[in-house]
Design a protein around this motif. Structure first.
Motif, PDB file in Angstrom:
ATOM      1  N   GLU A   1     -30.637 -46.761  13.629  1.00  0.00           N
ATOM      2  CA  GLU A   1     -30.060 -45.724  12.773  1.00  0.00           C
ATOM      3  C   GLU A   1     -28.829 -46.244  12.039  1.00  0.00           C
ATOM      4  OE1 GLU A   1     -32.173 -43.799  16.229  1.00  0.00           O
ATOM      5  OE2 GLU A   1     -30.795 -45.471  15.934  1.00  0.00           O
ATOM      6  N   VAL A   2     -28.000 -47.018  12.739  1.00  0.00           N
ATOM      7  CA  VAL A   2     -26.804 -47.588  12.116  1.00  0.00           C
ATOM      8  C   VAL A   2     -27.205 -48.603  11.052  1.00  0.00           C
ATOM      9  CG1 VAL A   2     -24.751 -49.010  12.486  1.00  0.00           C
ATOM     10  CG2 VAL A   2     -25.344 -47.221  14.134  1.00  0.00           C
ATOM     11  N   ILE A   3     -28.142 -49.476  11.398  1.00  0.00           N
ATOM     12  CA  ILE A   3     -28.576 -50.529  10.479  1.00  0.00           C
ATOM     13  C   ILE A   3     -29.148 -49.935   9.193  1.00  0.00           C
ATOM     14  CG2 ILE A   3     -30.088 -52.538  10.184  1.00  0.00           C
ATOM     15  CD1 ILE A   3     -30.146 -52.691  13.316  1.00  0.00           C
ATOM     16  N   LEU A   4     -30.038 -48.972   9.336  1.00  0.00           N
ATOM     17  CA  LEU A   4     -30.757 -48.428   8.178  1.00  0.00           C
ATOM     18  C   LEU A   4     -29.899 -47.507   7.319  1.00  0.00           C
ATOM     19  CD1 LEU A   4     -34.131 -47.726  10.014  1.00  0.00           C
ATOM     20  CD2 LEU A   4     -33.678 -49.553   8.366  1.00  0.00           C
ATOM     21  N   THR A   5     -29.131 -46.627   7.956  1.00  0.00           N
ATOM     22  CA  THR A   5     -28.296 -45.721   7.156  1.00  0.00           C
ATOM     23  C   THR A   5     -27.159 -46.473   6.473  1.00  0.00           C
ATOM     24  OG1 THR A   5     -27.084 -45.119   9.176  1.00  0.00           O
ATOM     25  CG2 THR A   5     -28.822 -43.628   8.452  1.00  0.00           C
ATOM     26  N   PHE A   6     -26.567 -47.437   7.173  1.00  0.00           N
ATOM     27  CA  PHE A   6     -25.519 -48.238   6.540  1.00  0.00           C
ATOM     28  C   PHE A   6     -26.120 -49.106   5.445  1.00  0.00           C
ATOM     29  CE2 PHE A   6     -22.788 -52.028   6.173  1.00  0.00           C
ATOM     30  CZ  PHE A   6     -21.613 -51.394   5.768  1.00  0.00           C
ATOM     31  N   GLY A   7     -27.347 -49.596   5.686  1.00  0.00           N
ATOM     32  CA  GLY A   7     -28.035 -50.369   4.652  1.00  0.00           C
ATOM     33  C   GLY A   7     -28.236 -49.538   3.396  1.00  0.00           C
ATOM     34  N   GLY A   8     -28.587 -48.252   3.573  1.00  0.00           N
ATOM     35  CA  GLY A   8     -28.707 -47.360   2.422  1.00  0.00           C
ATOM     36  C   GLY A   8     -27.387 -47.180   1.711  1.00  0.00           C
ATOM     37  N   PHE A   9     -26.314 -47.029   2.483  1.00  0.00           N
ATOM     38  CA  PHE A   9     -24.979 -46.885   1.890  1.00  0.00           C
ATOM     39  C   PHE A   9     -24.570 -48.137   1.133  1.00  0.00           C
ATOM     40  CE2 PHE A   9     -20.290 -47.509   2.907  1.00  0.00           C
ATOM     41  CZ  PHE A   9     -19.856 -46.858   1.762  1.00  0.00           C
TER      42      PHE A   9
ATOM     43  N   SER B   1     -20.490 -41.057   3.647  1.00  0.00           N
ATOM     44  CA  SER B   1     -20.587 -40.184   4.834  1.00  0.00           C
ATOM     45  C   SER B   1     -21.775 -40.569   5.714  1.00  0.00           C
ATOM     46  CB  SER B   1     -20.713 -38.719   4.396  1.00  0.00           C
ATOM     47  OG  SER B   1     -19.600 -38.323   3.621  1.00  0.00           O
ATOM     48  N   TRP B   2     -22.244 -41.805   5.603  1.00  0.00           N
ATOM     49  CA  TRP B   2     -23.442 -42.237   6.315  1.00  0.00           C
ATOM     50  C   TRP B   2     -23.327 -42.071   7.829  1.00  0.00           C
ATOM     51  CZ3 TRP B   2     -23.238 -46.268   9.850  1.00  0.00           C
ATOM     52  CH2 TRP B   2     -22.064 -47.045   9.827  1.00  0.00           C
ATOM     53  N   GLU B   3     -22.097 -42.152   8.360  1.00  0.00           N
ATOM     54  CA  GLU B   3     -21.918 -42.027   9.806  1.00  0.00           C
ATOM     55  C   GLU B   3     -22.300 -40.642  10.324  1.00  0.00           C
ATOM     56  OE1 GLU B   3     -18.621 -44.850  11.579  1.00  0.00           O
ATOM     57  OE2 GLU B   3     -17.805 -43.800   9.826  1.00  0.00           O
ATOM     58  N   LYS B   4     -22.240 -39.633   9.442  1.00  0.00           N
ATOM     59  CA  LYS B   4     -22.667 -38.290   9.846  1.00  0.00           C
ATOM     60  C   LYS B   4     -24.166 -38.275  10.136  1.00  0.00           C
ATOM     61  CE  LYS B   4     -19.061 -35.767   7.306  1.00  0.00           C
ATOM     62  NZ  LYS B   4     -18.772 -34.762   6.251  1.00  0.00           N
ATOM     63  N   ILE B   5     -24.907 -39.062   9.360  1.00  0.00           N
ATOM     64  CA  ILE B   5     -26.349 -39.166   9.594  1.00  0.00           C
ATOM     65  C   ILE B   5     -26.604 -39.818  10.951  1.00  0.00           C
ATOM     66  CG2 ILE B   5     -28.531 -40.111   8.749  1.00  0.00           C
ATOM     67  CD1 ILE B   5     -27.324 -38.005   6.922  1.00  0.00           C
ATOM     68  N   VAL B   6     -25.815 -40.851  11.260  1.00  0.00           N
ATOM     69  CA  VAL B   6     -25.960 -41.552  12.540  1.00  0.00           C
ATOM     70  C   VAL B   6     -25.697 -40.595  13.698  1.00  0.00           C
ATOM     71  CG1 VAL B   6     -25.055 -43.389  14.009  1.00  0.00           C
ATOM     72  CG2 VAL B   6     -25.357 -43.791  11.559  1.00  0.00           C
ATOM     73  N   LYS B   7     -24.673 -39.765  13.574  1.00  0.00           N
ATOM     74  CA  LYS B   7     -24.366 -38.803  14.638  1.00  0.00           C
ATOM     75  C   LYS B   7     -25.521 -37.823  14.830  1.00  0.00           C
ATOM     76  CE  LYS B   7     -19.323 -38.990  14.118  1.00  0.00           C
ATOM     77  NZ  LYS B   7     -18.099 -38.230  13.722  1.00  0.00           N
ATOM     78  N   GLY B   8     -26.120 -37.407  13.720  1.00  0.00           N
ATOM     79  CA  GLY B   8     -27.260 -36.494  13.802  1.00  0.00           C
ATOM     80  C   GLY B   8     -28.453 -37.135  14.478  1.00  0.00           C
ATOM     81  N   THR B   9     -28.726 -38.399  14.125  1.00  0.00           N
ATOM     82  CA  THR B   9     -29.856 -39.098  14.741  1.00  0.00           C
ATOM     83  C   THR B   9     -29.574 -39.429  16.204  1.00  0.00           C
ATOM     84  OG1 THR B   9     -28.986 -41.216  13.881  1.00  0.00           O
ATOM     85  CG2 THR B   9     -30.687 -40.103  12.581  1.00  0.00           C
ATOM     86  N   ASP B  10     -28.290 -39.621  16.557  1.00  0.00           N
ATOM     87  CA  ASP B  10     -27.930 -39.848  17.960  1.00  0.00           C
ATOM     88  C   ASP B  10     -28.303 -38.631  18.807  1.00  0.00           C
ATOM     89  OD1 ASP B  10     -26.979 -42.384  17.617  1.00  0.00           O
ATOM     90  OD2 ASP B  10     -24.869 -41.819  17.504  1.00  0.00           O
ATOM     91  N   THR B  11     -28.036 -37.458  18.250  1.00  0.00           N
ATOM     92  CA  THR B  11     -28.384 -36.219  18.953  1.00  0.00           C
ATOM     93  C   THR B  11     -29.895 -36.132  19.138  1.00  0.00           C
ATOM     94  OG1 THR B  11     -26.474 -35.069  17.993  1.00  0.00           O
ATOM     95  CG2 THR B  11     -28.245 -33.700  18.881  1.00  0.00           C
TER      96      THR B  11
END
Length: 206
Positions: free
Chosen positions: A33-41, A166-176
Motif C-alpha cells: 500500500e505504501v509502495i503503490l500509493t506513494f508511487g502514484g503520488f 495526502s497519499w498517507e491517508k489512503i495508506v491508513k485506510g488500507t491499513d484498517t
C-alpha cells in the motif's frame, strides 16, 4: 520501514518500485500500500507516469509470485503428505489424503481463487504457494496472477495520484482494511480447524 521504502523509490524510480513489490510478494509484511500509493503520488512531481508505476509494480508482483509458486512446487503435495503421515499429522489430525483433497479442490477452483486472492491483503502473496503445490499449470497461474495484480496495483496507484500529497491517508485506510482482513481470516481459519478436528474425532469414535 516507510522511510526506507520512500528513499529507494526516490533513488531508483521504476526499478526501485519493481524490486520493492517483488520483495513485498515474497515477504508480505512489507506494505505494498505504501509502495503503490506513494508511487502514484510521485507521478505528480517527478517524471514518472502512472502507467509506468503500474507496469513496474506488476512486473515485481509476477517475479515474487513465481518465487513462491516455485516454493509450492518444491514442497509439493506428496512431500507434505509424507510429513503428515507421521507424528505431526497425528497431532494435527491431518492425513495425506486431506492434502490431496485440498489440491483437487484447488485445481477445480484455482483460476478464480488466484484471481480473487490477488486482491486481498496478506493472502495475495501467499496464494502462490498452494497454486504451486497443486501443480496448477504455470501459464494459467501467470495469466490470472497478472490480471489480479493489475487490478490491485492500478487501484492503489490511481488512489495515490488522486490523493497526491495526502497519499498517507489512503495508506491508513488500507491499513484498517488489512487489519479487518486478518481478523476475518483468523476467525475463518479457527472455525474451519475446529470443525475439521471435531469431524475427525467423531469419525474415530464411530
Amino acid at each position: 520501514m516507510q522511510d526506507w521504502i520512500i528513499n529507494i523509490m526516490d533513488d531508483f524510480g521504476y526499478l526501485g518500485i519493481s524490486m520493492l513489490i517483488m520483495l513485498e510478494n515474497i515477504f508480505p509484511p512489507i506494505p505494498s500500500e505504501v509502495i503503490l500509493t506513494f508511487g502514484g503520488f510521485m507521478t505528480t512531481y517527478t517524471n514518472l507516469h502512472a502507467w509506468g508505476v503500474v507496469v513496474a509494480s506488476t512486473i515485481g508482483s509476477l517475479l515474487g509470485a513465481v518465487v513462491l509458486f516455485g516454493v509450492g512446487r518444491i514442497l509439493s503435495a506428496e512431500r507434505l503428505g509424507k510429513i503428515l503421515d507421521g507424528k505431526i499429522g497425528q497431532i494435527l489430525h491431518f492425513r495425506k489424503e486431506d492434502v490431496y483433497k485440498a489440491c483437487d479442490w484447488f485445481n477445480s477452483k484455482g483460476k478464480s481463487t488466484v484471481l480473487f486472492c490477488r486482491c486481498i491483503p496478506i493472502v495475495r502473496s501467499l496464494i502462490s504457494i498452494p497454486a504451486g503445490m497443486a501443480n496448477m499449470k504455470f501459464g494459467i497461474f501467470m495469466i490470472f496472477t497478472t490480471i489480479g495484480s493489475l487490478i490491485w496495483n492500478t487501484v492503489l496507484v490511481i488512489l495515490g495520484v488522486v490523493a497526491s500529497a495526502s497519499w498517507e491517508k489512503i495508506v491508513k485506510g488500507t491499513d484498517t482494511f488489512t487489519q479487518i482482513t486478518i481478523v476475518v481470516l483468523g476467525l475463518i481459519f479457527l472455525i474451519c480447524a475446529a470443525l475439521f478436528i471435531k469431524n475427525r474425532i467423531l469419525k474415530k469414535d464411530k
